[in-house]
Structures are given as C-alpha cells and as structure tokens.
Design an enzyme around this catalytic site. Structure first.
Site, PDB file in Angstrom:
ATOM      1  N   ASN A 174      45.319  45.792  45.215  1.00 37.99           N
ATOM      2  CA  ASN A 174      45.515  44.484  45.833  1.00 37.99           C
ATOM      3  C   ASN A 174      45.453  44.635  47.344  1.00 37.99           C
ATOM      4  O   ASN A 174      46.160  45.457  47.920  1.00 37.99           O
ATOM      5  CB  ASN A 174      46.868  43.891  45.425  1.00 37.99           C
ATOM      6  CG  ASN A 174      46.844  43.346  44.016  1.00 37.99           C
ATOM      7  OD1 ASN A 174      46.396  44.023  43.106  1.00 37.99           O
ATOM      8  ND2 ASN A 174      47.304  42.121  43.844  1.00 37.99           N
TER       9      ASN A 174
ATOM     10  N   GLU B  89      41.694  41.374  44.638  1.00 38.63           N
ATOM     11  CA  GLU B  89      42.000  42.485  43.744  1.00 38.63           C
ATOM     12  C   GLU B  89      40.733  43.268  43.441  1.00 38.63           C
ATOM     13  O   GLU B  89      39.782  42.725  42.884  1.00 38.63           O
ATOM     14  CB  GLU B  89      42.617  41.960  42.441  1.00 38.63           C
ATOM     15  CG  GLU B  89      43.898  41.154  42.657  1.00 38.63           C
ATOM     16  CD  GLU B  89      44.480  40.645  41.361  1.00 38.63           C
ATOM     17  OE1 GLU B  89      44.819  41.484  40.499  1.00 38.63           O
ATOM     18  OE2 GLU B  89      44.564  39.415  41.190  1.00 38.63           O
TER      19      GLU B  89
ATOM     20  N   THR C 149      43.809  47.456  39.534  1.00 35.00           N
ATOM     21  CA  THR C 149      43.221  46.961  40.776  1.00 35.00           C
ATOM     22  C   THR C 149      44.046  47.371  41.989  1.00 35.00           C
ATOM     23  O   THR C 149      45.260  47.558  41.893  1.00 35.00           O
ATOM     24  CB  THR C 149      43.112  45.420  40.761  1.00 35.00           C
ATOM     25  OG1 THR C 149      44.410  44.840  40.592  1.00 35.00           O
ATOM     26  CG2 THR C 149      42.192  44.951  39.654  1.00 35.00           C
TER      27      THR C 149
END
Length: 311
Positions: free
Chosen positions: A211, A258, A209
């Site tokens: 962030n 995320e 992911t």
C-alpha cells in the site's frame, strides 16, 4: 548539474559569475514541449560556450495568485530535478514563489532575474509570462530587455495537432488515458511514496499488496487497475496496481494505491518507493464476493504479464 534553492532577492553569491543562456518556465512534468524548450537552451549554451541556467519556481504560481487549494503536480520537485538533469542543464534555480515575489513588476523581474543572472540569451516557450499576460509575455519582452540579451521563443509543440501541455496531460491521467499521457510526457509517468500498512486483505486472497502513501501534491492516476513497475531499493520489479475504493468489501478506506509485485516476497513497510504507470487495464468493479475478485485478479496478472513480456 548544480541545484540552488533561493529566495527573493538573490544574494550576490547566488548569481552566476559567467554569462548565461537563461531557460524560463515552470515545467511541471517536463513533458515533450518543455523538453524542446530546455534542449534549445542547452544547445545554445554549448554553441556559444555559455552556462545554461534553468530558472523555475518551488510551487505553481496558481497557488499564490488564484489561492488554489490542493493543487496537484505532474512532478515533485525531486522528480523535476531528475528530469531536468537528464537534459544537460548546468544550473537549476528553484525560487520560492512568495507573495512578495509575485508582486514584482515585469521590469523588476527582467532586471533581477534575466539581466541580473547575466543572460545573453533568454529561452522560453511561446506562452511564457512573467506578470500579467497582456503586458508581460514573450512579445513584450523586448520592451523590458534594454537590448541586454537575445530572445528565443520556442513555438507551440503539438501531437496529433493538439498542443502538448501540462493541463491536457493531467486530464488524460485523470481519465483512464495513462498510455496517451506517457506519449506526451516522453517517458513513463511516475509517483513516489512510502509503503504503509493496509488491511492486508490481499494477502488472504493470494495477492499481497504494497500500500502506497503517495507524495503530497502528486497527481494519482484515475480509478482503475494498471500495469506498473515499482522501484524497491535499487531494483525495478514488474507489478500491477489498483487505484480504488475497495468496493467489493465496502470498506471505508478512501482511495488506496495497492501494488501487487510479481515474484517478490520482502517486508518493505516504511520504505520509499517509486511506481511507474505503464498501461491502463480496466476500471474498478464490485464483485459479489472474494472468489469473483480473485478470478479477476488472476486475469489482470495474465494481462499485465502479456503487456510486459509479449511486446
């Protein structure tokens, strides 16, 4: 569109040299109701060969009047500027909403920022105020205008018989109703921010992911998982995004944003990105372990792609 950032009082060189149609309002979110007001002003300017001038503030008046802390906005200044430019406005004024500016009397405000900006028409929504609501509203504006300009009041805009307003749209975004909020905005809600380092747990689970540290003051959607698009560089990518607390692993991270980007493998730490919130999928769930979370993420990805591609 020319954008000016000004302070009170205006300098001579900041005042238009031509007559104008003045469009007044704070326009947080530039939603469908705001768009009606702005388009009315722009069309009027075209009809009468005048310049359209939108006059707004650099912050919510509530921050000054009510001393409201941590006020959340539907649109950053940059986003507001982008949305207003799309509507064909000639000049956009952001005035710094200071304590001094807030103390202007209704007559002073009209003299300096309506008559002073060479308005031949003043266009605003039915609930626009320029001081205390009971004495400085659209109905009382003729008392201050000295017949220098015509007043165009845009009536309340509704959806399913409910007023379209920034406050109600915020409530939808904060209560798992991003789809409904997007309808009232007239576009897909967006946040901006910078990609920061996280715990990198998603990578170990097979769902890396990005962030996102969201821009200061921007309203983030409610806790949950969403179908999204993310702008990296000059390209939009399909994605799904979690707003949550990492409850499965009991990590004290606070609320994180995320974004798992589909078919993407680039290092984008430190980059500015934008994220569009298309659809709410589900709330946050605490799983017994990593495998339960992975299974759910696979289902989330399938559901996201179905939303994106099966329309």
């Amino acid at each position: 569109m020319k954008t000016l950032h000004v302070t009170h009082p205006l300098k001579d060189y900041e005042i238009p040299t031509e007559n104008t149609v003045l469009i007044m309002g704070f326009f947080d979110g530039v939603h469908l109701g705001h768009q009606k007001v702005i388009k009315t002003g722009v069309d009027l300017a075209h009809e009468h060969n005048l310049k359209s001038v939108l006059f707004t503030f650099d912050r919510s008046p509530r921050v000054v009047y009510q001393k409201e802390q941590n006020f959340k906005y539907l649109s950053s200044e940059a986003r507001k500027q982008e949305l207003i430019a799309q509507l064909g406005v000639d000049y956009l004024y952001f005035i710094e909403f200071t304590e001094e500016f807030s103390k202007l009397s209704p007559q002073e405000f009209v003299d300096d920022y309506m008559i002073g900006l060479h308005a031949k028409y003043v266009v605003a929504g039915f609930d626009y105020t320029y001081g205390k609501r009971d004495i400085a509203n659209m109905e009382t504006l003729p008392n201050y205008s000295h017949d220098e300009f015509k007043i165009i009041t845009v009536p309340k805009q509704t959806f399913d018989q409910e007023k379209i307003g920034s406050t109600s749209i915020k409530e939808l975004i904060e209560n798992n109703q991003i789809d409904e909020a997007n309808e009232l905005l007239g576009y897909t809600y967006q946040n901006s921010g910078i990609v920061i380092h996280g715990l990198q747990r998603g990578r170990t689970l097979g769902f890396p992911t990005a962030n996102l540290a969201v821009g200061k003051g921007e309203l983030i959607p409610s806790i949950g998982v969403y179908v999204t698009k993310i702008l990296v560089g000059d390209k939009w990518y399909d994605s799904m995004t979690s707003v949550g607390y990492n409850v499965t692993f009991s990590e004290n991270t606070g609320v994180t944003v995320e974004c798992n980007i589909f078919d993407f493998d680039q290092d984008i730490y430190g980059q500015d990105v934008k994220i569009e919130w298309l659809h709410y999928l589900r709330g946050e769930v605490k799983f017994d372990g990593a495998q339960g979370l992975v299974d759910q993420l696979k289902l989330d990805r399938e559901n996201s792609k179905s939303f994106l591609y099966d329309k």
